[in-house]
Design a protein around this motif. Sequence first.
Motif, short mmCIF file in Angstrom:
data_model
loop_
_atom_site.label_atom_id
_atom_site.label_comp_id
_atom_site.label_asym_id
_atom_site.label_seq_id
_atom_site.Cartn_x
_atom_site.Cartn_y
_atom_site.Cartn_z
N GLN A 75 0.98 -0.92 -0.06
CA GLN A 75 0.22 -0.21 0.41
C GLN A 75 0.86 1.06 -0.15
OE1 GLN A 75 -2.12 -0.67 3.22
NE2 GLN A 75 -3.51 -2.68 2.04
N ALA A 76 2.05 1.04 0.83
CA ALA A 76 3.13 2.28 1.10
C ALA A 76 3.54 2.67 -0.29
CB ALA A 76 3.52 2.39 2.01
N SER A 77 3.86 1.61 -1.20
CA SER A 77 4.79 1.94 -2.60
C SER A 77 3.60 2.56 -3.83
CB SER A 77 5.38 0.66 -2.49
OG SER A 77 4.13 -0.64 -3.21
N ARG A 78 2.46 2.43 -2.97
CA ARG A 78 1.73 2.22 -4.45
C ARG A 78 1.29 4.25 -4.37
NH1 ARG A 78 -2.12 -1.23 -2.48
NH2 ARG A 78 -1.53 -3.34 -3.54
N PRO A 79 1.45 4.89 -5.42
CA PRO A 79 1.15 6.37 -5.61
C PRO A 79 -0.18 7.13 -4.38
CG PRO A 79 1.16 5.49 -7.86
CD PRO A 79 0.76 4.47 -6.86
N ALA A 80 -0.55 7.31 -4.00
CA ALA A 80 -0.68 9.16 -3.06
C ALA A 80 -2.43 8.81 -4.11
CB ALA A 80 -0.46 9.86 -2.63
N MET A 81 -3.71 8.80 -3.20
CA MET A 81 -4.96 9.15 -3.80
C MET A 81 -4.76 9.90 -5.03
SD MET A 81 -7.33 7.02 -4.34
CE MET A 81 -8.90 7.82 -4.09
N ASP A 82 -4.10 11.44 -4.29
CA ASP A 82 -4.11 12.85 -4.92
C ASP A 82 -2.63 12.96 -6.01
OD1 ASP A 82 -2.13 12.48 -2.92
OD2 ASP A 82 -3.00 14.89 -2.32
N TRP A 83 -1.89 12.17 -6.19
CA TRP A 83 -0.59 12.05 -6.96
C TRP A 83 -1.55 12.36 -8.38
CZ3 TRP A 83 3.93 12.61 -8.27
CH2 TRP A 83 4.44 12.17 -9.19
N GLY A 84 -0.75 12.99 -9.06
CA GLY A 84 -1.07 13.65 -10.67
C GLY A 84 -0.49 15.22 -10.38
N PRO A 85 -0.98 15.47 -11.73
CA PRO A 85 -1.00 17.01 -12.26
C PRO A 85 -1.97 17.82 -10.96
CG PRO A 85 -1.47 16.23 -13.85
CD PRO A 85 -1.89 14.63 -13.03
N SER A 86 -1.65 18.89 -10.98
CA SER A 86 -2.20 19.89 -10.02
C SER A 86 -3.44 20.53 -9.94
CB SER A 86 -1.24 20.83 -8.95
OG SER A 86 -1.03 21.45 -9.96
N LEU A 87 -3.51 20.46 -11.08
CA LEU A 87 -4.47 21.23 -11.87
C LEU A 87 -6.12 20.87 -11.78
CD1 LEU A 87 -3.60 24.57 -13.65
CD2 LEU A 87 -4.20 24.16 -11.63
N GLU A 88 -6.53 20.57 -12.34
CA GLU A 88 -8.05 19.31 -12.26
C GLU A 88 -7.97 19.56 -14.20
OE1 GLU A 88 -12.67 18.55 -11.34
OE2 GLU A 88 -11.59 19.99 -9.96
N GLU A 89 -7.78 20.57 -13.78
CA GLU A 89 -8.73 20.33 -16.07
C GLU A 89 -7.06 19.28 -16.72
OE1 GLU A 89 -6.13 24.36 -17.26
OE2 GLU A 89 -7.77 24.79 -16.07
N ASN A 90 -5.98 18.84 -15.79
CA ASN A 90 -5.49 18.57 -16.71
C ASN A 90 -5.02 17.00 -16.51
OD1 ASN A 90 -3.99 21.26 -17.94
ND2 ASN A 90 -2.86 21.26 -15.97
N ARG A 91 -6.15 17.17 -15.72
CA ARG A 91 -6.24 15.33 -15.28
C ARG A 91 -7.18 14.26 -15.55
NH1 ARG A 91 -5.58 13.53 -9.58
NH2 ARG A 91 -4.06 14.90 -8.34
N THR A 92 -6.32 13.23 -16.77
CA THR A 92 -7.33 12.30 -17.61
C THR A 92 -6.83 11.43 -16.90
OG1 THR A 92 -5.27 12.48 -19.18
CG2 THR A 92 -6.87 14.22 -19.36
N GLY A 93 -7.73 10.12 -17.22
CA GLY A 93 -7.50 8.61 -18.15
C GLY A 93 -7.88 8.53 -15.55
N MET A 94 -6.80 8.32 -15.45
CA MET A 94 -6.54 7.65 -14.15
C MET A 94 -6.30 8.33 -12.72
SD MET A 94 -2.70 5.62 -13.03
CE MET A 94 -2.51 5.22 -14.70
N TYR A 95 -6.32 9.52 -13.66
CA TYR A 95 -5.91 10.89 -12.78
C TYR A 95 -7.67 11.58 -12.37
CZ TYR A 95 -1.58 9.56 -13.66
OH TYR A 95 -0.19 9.19 -13.36
N VAL A 96 -8.58 11.43 -13.20
CA VAL A 96 -10.02 11.49 -13.46
C VAL A 96 -10.29 11.65 -11.96
CG1 VAL A 96 -12.31 12.18 -13.47
CG2 VAL A 96 -9.90 11.39 -15.60
N ALA A 97 -10.90 13.23 -11.49
CA ALA A 97 -11.32 13.07 -10.14
C ALA A 97 -10.95 12.63 -9.37
CB ALA A 97 -13.31 12.21 -10.39
N SER A 98 -9.47 12.00 -8.42
CA SER A 98 -8.47 12.22 -7.97
C SER A 98 -9.15 13.26 -6.46
CB SER A 98 -7.81 11.32 -8.04
OG SER A 98 -6.77 11.90 -8.90
N LEU A 99 -8.25 14.19 -7.19
CA LEU A 99 -8.06 15.35 -6.07
C LEU A 99 -9.64 15.75 -5.35
CD1 LEU A 99 -7.11 18.48 -8.74
CD2 LEU A 99 -5.91 17.89 -6.78
N ALA A 100 -8.62 16.35 -3.78
CA ALA A 100 -10.02 16.19 -2.63
C ALA A 100 -11.60 17.67 -3.66
CB ALA A 100 -9.35 16.83 -1.79
N GLY A 101 -12.42 17.54 -2.73
CA GLY A 101 -13.50 18.37 -3.92
C GLY A 101 -13.29 18.12 -5.18
N SER A 102 -13.02 17.28 -5.92
CA SER A 102 -13.15 17.28 -7.38
C SER A 102 -14.53 17.30 -7.59
CB SER A 102 -12.38 16.20 -8.07
OG SER A 102 -12.68 16.16 -9.20
#
Length: 636
Positions: free
Chosen positions: A570-597
């Motif tokens: 579990q600790a070696s997997r990326p954190a839930m909010d790992w990815g681009p900082s701007l929501e508009e740049n989040r695609t695929g697996m990074y969609v809606a993984s930001l807090a409050g998305s």
Amino acid sequence: LPSPIPCSPAQPVTPELLVSPSSQDGDLGSECPEDRGNWTGRLDFLLSCIGYCVGLGNVWRFPYRAYTNGGGAFLVPYFIMLAICGIPIFFMELSLGQFSSLGPLAVWKISPLFKGVGMGTILIVSLVAIYYNMIIAYVLFYLFASLTSDLPWQHCGNWWNTDLCLDHHVIKAGNTTFPVNITNTVSPSEEYWSRYVLHIQGSSGIGDPGRIRWNLCLCLLLSWTIVYLCILKGVKSSGKVVYFTATFPYLILVMLLIRGVTLEGAWKGIRFYLTPQFDHLLSSKVWIEAALQIFYSLGVGFGGLLTFASYNTFHQNIYRDTFIVTLGNAITSILAGFAIFSVLGYMSQELGVPVNQVAKAGPGLAFVVYPQAMTMLPLSPFWSFLFFFMLLTLGLDSQFAFMETIVTAVTDEFPYYLRPKKASFSAVICIALFLMGLILTTEGGMYWLVLLDDYSAGFGLMVVVITTCLVVTRVYGIKRFCRDVHMMLGFKPGPYFRTCWMVLSPATMMGLLVYNIIKYQPSEYGSYRFPAWAEVLGILMGVLSCLMIPMGMVVAVLQEEGTLWERVQQASRPAMDWGPSLEENRTGMYVASLAGSQSPKPLMVHMRKYGGITSYENTAIEVDREMEEEEEEESM
């Protein structure tokens, strides 16, 4: 891991649940980067990277390394090592920083198990920042000393000179047919450096630092003040200062080069510098020296590149910037060699000794040999001032990077508390590092500086770089990392980068590490040998940065739940909010993984915002399709 703290908005906003993505009218998600800060000009990032990489080592280490390792033949292993280790690791660091918009600590959301790597980086950078600013303080000392009509290290006969002092002007004025034995003599510039600037005769060794040299202490205070004022507003202020500090050294270097090659005997030095001795290429030492020069010259592993890239926009072309900076750095080193060795050739002719007797590396070149050469020129104070002003600008922008790395790393960990107080926090860090550096201003301070220089960024830094390379390619996955780069730049890294990341770069670094351990030599300064306790202290400095990795692992595992193996996974997997900082740049697996998305598909946000699909949205669609195909293959 705790969910990221939302950015503090500049003015009251409608509660998130009542806002549709389209109603934010083009300002979607822009508060976060503005809150963290971005580069304000187009060339800020590029010039900051050039300023960071092109430092004192280009002037005082590369020319000497080239001359001792086969002259012109040294350029063969130098460029091969640049291709194997330099460029790939440089690009990897920039990609990690730009993709996540996070500093060297927070970027380990990519694999929280290895957050200790970031902690090790910060420890190394802090130790280097302490002594690097002391070197800038020496440069300031000489800069002020050059503001005279007669350079103070030009003649013997001062209170700090001894009977061994021999003035070259006396040799020239004397009977040239009678050879002077200079083997047991000391130049005025050497005595000025050791007996006046350092006052090293007041200390018996590293365990007896002696009194503080107040003139050096004030120079150190001035250098820290300059650094603080330049990083006061983060990259917004340092990004403007580098327009001067990154470009002006080139102007001075060209002036010194033109002056150098027009001197009598300059060809002797240049011939010494560039005559290829291809038999050296059969020695493993030459290849190791080339790799070390690339490694330290580009500043990989110090977190500076990652920090600078984290302030870029998501689609900045760092692929192009990588080649501009790395090749520019190599060309600068070669140019500096011409400027240095043309003057050394002239000096050897003036003194009537071979070039290899006047050539030195490190502080010996900058504060003894070159200043002595300056006294032989007409208008010597002018040339001396120019040389030290060049060293000042070369050193400062590297120091900006070290400080920005430390400040960014900690403020990204505690954004809610520290970002609004970034200027005050920077002041606290500068004051703390200044106080720690006070021991370097004592009469025995040079011994401590040598110890820090030898051990702070030795094998510890290599362990950090090797671990980063292995985590990104093996734990996070090379496929996934290449997909991230594709999402960011619009194309995937080619086989050259993938091969280097997977095999060549880590293997070369491992070789360097093993070589360093096998060929370990105790520190020395001139004829002084360091005591055993100092050696142990130095080794502990290097080991401590490595120990941060297992310590970070223990902390990460304890924060998870389940059996030990489940916790590690579990600790070696990326954190839930790992990815681009701007929501508009989040695609695929990074969609809606930001807090409050609130946006199910960032692509829709783009459509509303820009009124159509751009090339980057096409890339996003491609990446999504690739991932869906891979998932289908796995399920079959």
